[in-house]
Design an enzyme around this catalytic site. Structure first.
Site, PDB file in Angstrom:
ATOM      1  CG  HIS A 103      -0.889   8.131  -0.490  1.00 27.15           C
ATOM      2  ND1 HIS A 103       0.245   6.522  -0.071  1.00 27.15           N
ATOM      3  CD2 HIS A 103      -0.158   8.773   0.224  1.00 27.15           C
ATOM      4  CE1 HIS A 103       0.719   7.856   1.375  1.00 27.15           C
ATOM      5  NE2 HIS A 103       0.419   8.574   1.358  1.00 27.15           N
ATOM      6  CG  ASP A 105       0.984  13.005   0.752  1.00 34.52           C
ATOM      7  OD1 ASP A 105       0.538  12.006   1.088  1.00 34.52           O
ATOM      8  OD2 ASP A 105       2.270  12.892   0.901  1.00 34.52           O
ATOM      9  CG  HIS A 259       4.707   8.475   0.029  1.00 35.91           C
ATOM     10  ND1 HIS A 259       4.051   9.667  -1.231  1.00 35.91           N
ATOM     11  CD2 HIS A 259       3.908   8.874   0.990  1.00 35.91           C
ATOM     12  CE1 HIS A 259       3.313   9.931  -0.736  1.00 35.91           C
ATOM     13  NE2 HIS A 259       3.024   9.794   0.358  1.00 35.91           N
ATOM     14  NE  ARG A 274       1.827  15.538   4.129  1.00 30.19           N
ATOM     15  CZ  ARG A 274       0.891  14.495   4.019  1.00 30.19           C
ATOM     16  NH1 ARG A 274       0.589  13.155   3.509  1.00 30.19           N
ATOM     17  NH2 ARG A 274      -0.503  15.611   3.829  1.00 30.19           N
TER      18      ARG A 274
END
Ligand code: OGA
Ligand code: MN
Length: 287
Positions: A103, A105, A259, A274
Site C-alpha cells: 500500500h 499511505d 510498502h 509514524r
C-alpha cells in the site's frame, strides 16, 4: 558506493532501484537547512532512507517530520497522547497487523501524503521486516504497449478498502470515529500513472491497499489489470527489505512508492510510531 554529502552525512545505496542508509545525523538534534536539503535530495534519488541509532521521542519525531511540511492527523489510527501527529501501530495477538499488504499511505485523500517517518519502538525477537517498492522502477519495467494503455487513466481509492467496518467499527466508540472518517473521505480518483511533482519521474500509482478500480475500463478489465499491476510492483527487483533494530527510523517518499509490513511475528508484540507529511494532488504529465 558510499558518498559523503555534507561534512557529516553519508549515503549508502542498498540497491539500484530503492533504499539507502544515511549515517552521520542525529535526528533528535534537528536538521539544518543544508541537512534537510541533502535528505530531500537523497529521498528523491532513493525513495526510502534508513537512519540508525536514533533516539526520537514523539515530540522530536514530530519536529523532524515537520521540517518537510505540515503533518497529517489520521482519521482512524490511534495516536500518542498529546501528540496527535504521531500514529501508534501497536500490534500483537490482541490487535493483529493490518499493514501486511502492498500500500501507499492515505491515498484516499485528495492530496495524499508526500512522505512518512516511521520509528521502531518495540520489536519482536525476529520478523516484522518492512518492504518498500519503487513505483518508478515498476513503471519503467513495463512494456511500451502497457505504458501507452495506462497513461492517462484514473483509478478510484477508497478508505474502506483498508479500514473495513468489521475491523475498525467494532465498538460504539470506534463506530462513531469510523462513520466520521467515511463521511469525511469519499472515494477519490487519482491518475494510474503519476508524475512526481519534484523529480518529474513517472511511476505507477495504484496500490492494493486502497485502489478499487480503474474507472475508464470495464469492471472485469479493471480487475485483471489491477491484479497484474499489484503483482508486478512487488517484484524483488523493485524492492528493498529492512530488518528493524531498535533506534531505526525510516523516511519514505510516499508519492511513488508502496510498502508492506511483514506479519510473521505473532504472538510477539511490535510497536511503531509514524509521522505523516502532507502532500499535493497527484497529476500526470505525459513524457
Ligand atoms: C505505516 C506502515 C509499516 C510497518 O506506518 O504506514 O505501513 O512496518 N507501517 O509498521
Ligand atoms: Mn503504511
Amino acid at each position: 558506493m558510499t558518498h559523503t554529502v555534507t561534512p557529516s552525512m553519508t549515503i549508502e545505496p542498498l540497491n539500484p532501484a530503492i533504499g539507502a542508509r544515511v549515517s552521520g545525523l542525529q535526528l533528535k538534534d534537528g536538521l539544518s537547512d543544508a541537512q534537510r536539503d541533502a535528505v530531500l535530495a537523497a529521498l528523491l534519488r532513493h525513495h526510502v532512507l534508513f537512519f540508525e541509532g536514533q533516539d526520537l521521542s514523539p515530540a522530536s519525531q514530530r519536529a523532524v517530520a515537520a521540517r518537510f511540511g505540515p503533518l497529517h492527523i489520521h482519521p482512524i489510527y490511534p495516536h500518542v497522547a498529546d501528540v496527535p501527529e504521531i500514529i501508534i501501530l501497536d500490534t500483537s495477538l490482541d490487535n493483529p497487523p493490518d499493514n501486511d499488504n502492498w500500500h501507499t499511505d492515505v491515498t484516499f485523500l485528495a492530496e495524499p501524503a508526500m512522505g512518512a517517518l516511521l520509528a521502531a519502538k518495540q520489536l519482536p525477537p525476529s520478523g516484522g521486516d518492512t518492504l518498500w517498492a519503487s513505483g518508478v522502477a515498476a513503471w519503467n519495467a513495463l512494456s511500451d504497449p502497457w505504458k501507452r494503455m495506462l497513461a492517462g487513466l484514473h483509478a478510484e481509492h477508497d478508505i474502506l478498502k483498508s479500514f473495513p467496518a468489521w475491523r475498525f467499527a467494532r465498538t460504539p466508540e470506534e463506530k462513531l470515529r469510523w462513520d466520521k472518517a467515511r463521511a469525511d473521505h469519499p472515494p477519490r480518483l487519482h491518475p494510474v500513472v503519476r508524475t512526481h511533482p519534484v523529480s518529474g519521474h513517472q511511476g505507477l500509482f495504484v496500490n492494493d491497499g486502497f485502489t478499487t478500480r480503474i474507472v475508464e475500463l470495464h469492471p472485469s478489465e479493471s480487475d485483471a489489470v489491477l491484479k497484474q499491476l499489484f503483482a508486478h510492483v512487488s517484484k524483488p527487483e523493485f524492492t528493498v527489505r529492512w530488518r528493524w533494530k531498535l533506534g531505526d527510523v525510516a523516511f519514505w517518499d510516499n508519492r511513488l512508492t508502496q510498502h508492506y509490513a511483514t506479519s510473521d511475528y505473532l504472538p510477539a508484540r511490535r510497536v511503531m510510531h509514524r509521522a505523516t507529511v502532507m502532500g499535493d494532488a497527484p497529476f500526470f504529465r505525459p513524457a
